[in-house]
Design an enzyme around this catalytic site. Sequence first.
Site, PDB file in Angstrom:
ATOM      1  N   LYS A  94       0.839  -1.194   0.000  1.00 26.05           N
ATOM      2  CA  LYS A  94       0.000   0.000   0.000  1.00 26.05           C
ATOM      3  C   LYS A  94       0.876   1.247   0.000  1.00 26.05           C
ATOM      4  O   LYS A  94       1.751   1.400   0.846  1.00 26.05           O
ATOM      5  CB  LYS A  94      -0.918   0.014   1.226  1.00 26.05           C
ATOM      6  N   LEU A 107      -4.999   6.793  -1.791  1.00 23.90           N
ATOM      7  CA  LEU A 107      -5.012   8.257  -1.810  1.00 23.90           C
ATOM      8  C   LEU A 107      -6.366   8.834  -1.416  1.00 23.90           C
ATOM      9  O   LEU A 107      -6.499  10.050  -1.284  1.00 23.90           O
ATOM     10  CB  LEU A 107      -4.584   8.774  -3.191  1.00 23.90           C
ATOM     11  N   LYS A 108      -7.372   7.984  -1.244  1.00 24.56           N
ATOM     12  CA  LYS A 108      -8.684   8.405  -0.711  1.00 24.56           C
ATOM     13  C   LYS A 108      -9.222   9.639  -1.431  1.00 24.56           C
ATOM     14  O   LYS A 108      -9.540  10.660  -0.813  1.00 24.56           O
ATOM     15  CB  LYS A 108      -8.590   8.666   0.792  1.00 24.56           C
ATOM     16  N   HIS A 149     -11.453  12.424  -3.030  1.00 24.22           N
ATOM     17  CA  HIS A 149     -12.729  12.998  -2.587  1.00 24.22           C
ATOM     18  C   HIS A 149     -12.833  14.378  -3.209  1.00 24.22           C
ATOM     19  O   HIS A 149     -12.209  15.333  -2.735  1.00 24.22           O
ATOM     20  CB  HIS A 149     -12.760  13.076  -1.060  1.00 24.22           C
ATOM     21  N   ASP A 150     -13.628  14.468  -4.281  1.00 28.06           N
ATOM     22  CA  ASP A 150     -13.755  15.735  -4.997  1.00 28.06           C
ATOM     23  C   ASP A 150     -15.027  15.664  -5.836  1.00 28.06           C
ATOM     24  O   ASP A 150     -15.799  14.715  -5.709  1.00 28.06           O
ATOM     25  CB  ASP A 150     -12.506  15.973  -5.861  1.00 28.06           C
ATOM     26  N   ARG A 199      -3.353  -6.034  14.004  1.00 29.34           N
ATOM     27  CA  ARG A 199      -2.168  -6.131  14.854  1.00 29.34           C
ATOM     28  C   ARG A 199      -2.075  -7.532  15.441  1.00 29.34           C
ATOM     29  O   ARG A 199      -3.025  -7.989  16.084  1.00 29.34           O
ATOM     30  CB  ARG A 199      -2.259  -5.140  16.032  1.00 29.34           C
ATOM     31  N   GLY A 241       0.888  -2.651   8.915  1.00 27.97           N
ATOM     32  CA  GLY A 241       2.031  -1.765   8.769  1.00 27.97           C
ATOM     33  C   GLY A 241       3.163  -2.093   9.703  1.00 27.97           C
ATOM     34  O   GLY A 241       3.986  -2.971   9.438  1.00 27.97           O
ATOM     35  N   ARG A 242       3.201  -1.402  10.843  1.00 27.59           N
ATOM     36  CA  ARG A 242       4.347  -1.472  11.747  1.00 27.59           C
ATOM     37  C   ARG A 242       4.722  -2.874  12.222  1.00 27.59           C
ATOM     38  O   ARG A 242       5.919  -3.147  12.383  1.00 27.59           O
ATOM     39  CB  ARG A 242       4.091  -0.536  12.934  1.00 27.59           C
TER      40      ARG A 242
END
Length: 236
Positions: A36, A64-65, A67-68, A184, A213-214
């Site tokens: 991602k 990138l989400k 929204h426009d 997690r 992620g982490r």
Amino acid sequence: MQNLNDPKIIVALDFPSQNPALALADQLDPAKCRLKVGKELFTRSGPDLVKALQSRGFDIFLDLKFHDIPNTTSAAVAAAAELGVWMVNVHASGGEKMMVACRERLESFGNDRPLLIAVTVLTSMSDEDLAGIGIASSAEAHVSRLATLTKNSGLDGVVCSAQEAPRLKAEQGSDFQLITPGIRPLTADKGDQQRIMTPTDALKAGSDYLVIGRPITQAPDPLAALESIHAEVVAV
């Protein structure tokens, strides 16, 4: 057992620049995960980074989400499709006209079009946070409302927390794809995600893809961390 040709783990490359992102990617196995790319990394490193990751064999979720207004957002998802990404997302709160315009714009790409996913309620937001922006319903209820809008607009699925997954699968059907951040392993720190769940529990709840992620990117041995979670996932 999960389909080994359809990796369910999406590793979030939450890095500030290209070099550490590529260094991490070089330690991972594209047969066991997708990647991602989000706002900070894409803004700084651009399409060239996506191409570099693709050249290493990875499918890319371009997070990138958008929204426009409908014309602007549909042009953006088309640009993502031209880049060859596997998945792209928009904000469901942009409304049905916006989402329909995006879906229609991608139809010309045929079987090569990316999955088009909508963001419902960000996992960092609590009921109190929603109330602060004028939404009186609970996070779970608002997710369901936006998921229904997304399906009615013809999109492939939504980003949602695993806690909403059973309800959304029941409401929207098994083909409606659920992409779940806030995953997690039990040994990992909760971080800034308010609604979290383990990989096994998330899949059993109905999540189709898991954004992690982490626990992988900050592990002493990222590949070992990925392989451990992958082994857990494919056994579900």
